[in-house]
Scaffold this motif. Structure first.
Motif, mmCIF file in Angstrom:
data_model
loop_
_atom_site.group_PDB
_atom_site.id
_atom_site.type_symbol
_atom_site.label_atom_id
_atom_site.label_comp_id
_atom_site.label_asym_id
_atom_site.label_seq_id
_atom_site.Cartn_x
_atom_site.Cartn_y
_atom_site.Cartn_z
ATOM 1 N N UNK A 358 0.854 -1.189 0.000
ATOM 2 C CA UNK A 358 0.000 0.000 0.000
ATOM 3 C C UNK A 358 0.887 1.234 0.000
ATOM 4 N N UNK A 359 0.576 2.186 -0.858
ATOM 5 C CA UNK A 359 1.257 3.473 -0.869
ATOM 6 C C UNK A 359 0.256 4.564 -0.536
ATOM 7 N N UNK A 360 0.750 5.622 0.092
ATOM 8 C CA UNK A 360 -0.100 6.768 0.398
ATOM 9 C C UNK A 360 0.726 8.040 0.261
ATOM 10 N N UNK A 361 0.028 9.126 0.029
ATOM 11 C CA UNK A 361 0.655 10.437 -0.031
ATOM 12 C C UNK A 361 0.064 11.332 1.045
ATOM 13 N N UNK A 362 0.888 12.166 1.694
ATOM 14 C CA UNK A 362 0.352 13.080 2.713
ATOM 15 C C UNK A 362 -0.735 13.973 2.124
ATOM 16 N N UNK A 363 -1.898 13.944 2.749
ATOM 17 C CA UNK A 363 -3.015 14.744 2.266
ATOM 18 C C UNK A 363 -3.632 14.246 0.976
#
Length: 503
Positions: A358-363
């Motif tokens: 899983x990847x995520x980006x701040x905001x």
């Protein structure tokens, strides 16, 4: 066109599928915690600051157990820093990853996240700078009901009921000279056995994991396990194994055969543990906790220049995974299931952002990397008993492992539903494969309930923030069943899962 076949029979089983095989790992490292699972300012954040988009993907991934809080991080971790009022928590240096730990997330926050994610927690103890007393203290905080200083502190911090953690890791990679508090096998074994005895005095029935070798290429591999277990065999339930894989110098043939190394690793640890058990005249069979495994482009990380800065939640080893990586992850899951008689817990490292599915980006958004899909499908479909598979397939040459089968497979049978699921990988870089699986031994007719194949003409294709569904499993329309045989065509460099249901 290659041709491969095997036969399945419900009488020839290996072991039940262990749900703990589908574990993950959250370490206070990089952005795994901060802007990974936890980001109070994110549009999806709940009242506790946890990203609900990441929580939803965690549930979809099918994670059963999560190892926490490390990893190398745990060997310098003071758990007390992460409890009580957040405003009073100290900021500490994390020497393992050369960053600052704010301690905004600690035990109580993580246990709330685990409850929301519906996962069990495997808690790792600090054996680097601490030992017996720290283990007893954190156990008292986690598991003692009430009436003691630390259990009452937990209650005053908002958790009236004990957390009831069953599985504890006795340190992390203590054989590695990179580890804070690195020890010899004898030093570690003595500490492990004394800590295990103390923990069992506090709460009988805990499941304890002794540190095995950090990887099978360690110069002390097998000797480490033997020396540690000579001291701790009767005091622990598991020995750990860790392994990471990547293509070396563009050698895709060997990379696609990485499960050959995992098979050898497991077999070697089992042989070593059983040898010690025989010498000790013990009837117990130790299990393996393969609590770190994945594809990791480690050489690129090691080649990065050192930094003199101490950042908070830096971007560390945020590998972007491609099609070939996903096929290898699928094949490693085949290996883990094949060894379900001894590998009864495993943790893919890690869950989000740091070498993660899983990847995520701040905001911003969260998305599924290519390696997400074989894990999620295997976790969902592998039920019941693991069946023995003797593959008949052509061999191909690899530089690292010699001649290996072009196809590899495992299967499961759920007696409750009658379902049979086949997981198979085609390692060939050039050729499709016609697979035939004899299933007449089940004494019933089957139909194709679902069939998924992950492949792509571009092996470097990846999922990104801009194109999160570039690589996804697609229905394999070639799968069919007739006269007691399953047939399917498998593309080059592909991973496939086919579930059969009674017709």
């Amino acid at each position: 066109m290659l041709s491969a076949s095997f036969r399945l029979d419900p009488a020839f089983t290996i072991a039940p599928v262990s749900r703990r095989t589908f574990g993950s790992f959250v370490e206070h490292m990089g952005r795994a915690v901060y802007t990974g699972i936890y980001e109070p300012s994110h549009p999806t954040a709940d009242a506790d600051g946890f990203r609900q988009d990441v929580l939803a993907l965690t549930r979809e991934l099918g994670v059963s157990i999560v190892r926490y809080p490390g990893g190398n991080f745990v060997s310098g971790y003071r758990w007390e820093d992460g409890v009580g009022p957040v405003a009073d928590r100290p900021v500490r240096r994390d020497l393992a990853w050369h960053s600052l730990e704010t301690n905004e997330v600690g035990i109580d926050e993580f246990m709330r996240w685990a409850e929301k994610a519906n996962v069990e927690v495997m808690y790792a103890l600090n054996f680097g700078t601490r030992g017996v007393q720290e283990a007893l203290d954190v156990h008292e905080y986690l598991n003692h009901p009430s009436g003691t200083r630390l259990s009452d502190q937990r209650r005053s911090n908002g958790s009236d009921k004990p957390y009831g953690i069953r599985m504890f890791c006795l340190g992390n990679e203590m054989d590695g000279p990179w580890q804070i508090g690195h020890k010899t096998a004898v030093e570690y074994g003595r500490l492990a056995v004394e800590t295990a005895r103390a923990l069992r005095a506090a709460e009988p029935g805990l499941e304890l994991v002794a540190c095995g070798s950090s990887h099978s290429s360690m110069p002390t591999f097998a000797a480490w396990e033997a020396q540690v277990l000579e001291l701790a065999y009767d005091s622990v339930d598991y020995i750990s194994a860790h392994a990471y894989y990547q293509p070396i110098d563009g050698d895709l043939e060997s990379f696609l055969a990485s499960a050959v190394d995992m098979d050898h690793f497991v077999n070697s640890v089992v042989a070593t543990a059983d040898s010690v058990g025989a010498r000790l005249k013990s009837k117990k069979k130790l299990q393996i906790s393969f609590d770190e495994w994945n594809v990791w482009y480690l050489k690129e990380f090691q080649a990065a220049p050192p930094t003199s800065e101490w950042p908070i939640a830096p971007r560390i080893i945020e590998d972007q995974y491609n099609v070939a990586d996903a096929v290898v992850v699928g094949s490693l899951l085949i290996s883990l299931l094949r060894h379900s008689d001894r590998v009864t817990a495993a943790c893919q490292a890690q869950l989000v952002n740091v070498i993660a599915p899983i990847r995520s980006e701040p905001g911003g958004p969260a998305w599924r990397q290519t390696i997400f899909h074989p894990f999620a499908l295997t976790s969902r479909l592998a039920r019941g008993e693991v069946l023995r598979v003797e593959m008949r397939a052509p061999l191909y040459a690899t530089a690292r492992f010699g001649d290996v089968p072009t196809l590899d497979a495992v299967a499961t049978h759920d007696d409750a539903t009658g379902d049979v699921t086949v997981f198979v990988v085609n390692r060939s870089l050039t050729d499709s494969a016609d697979l035939t699986v004899a299933v007449a031994g089940f004494g019933r007719a089957f139909r194709i309930a679902e069939s998924w194949t992950l492949s792509d003409d571009d092996l470097t294709a990846a999922n990104t923030e801009q194109n999160p569904d570039r690589v996804v499993p697609r229905t394999n329309g070639t799968a069919w069943v007739e006269d007691g045989e399953l047939h399917a065509s498998l593309p080059p460099v592909s991973w496939t899962a086919i579930r059969l249901s009674p017709a």
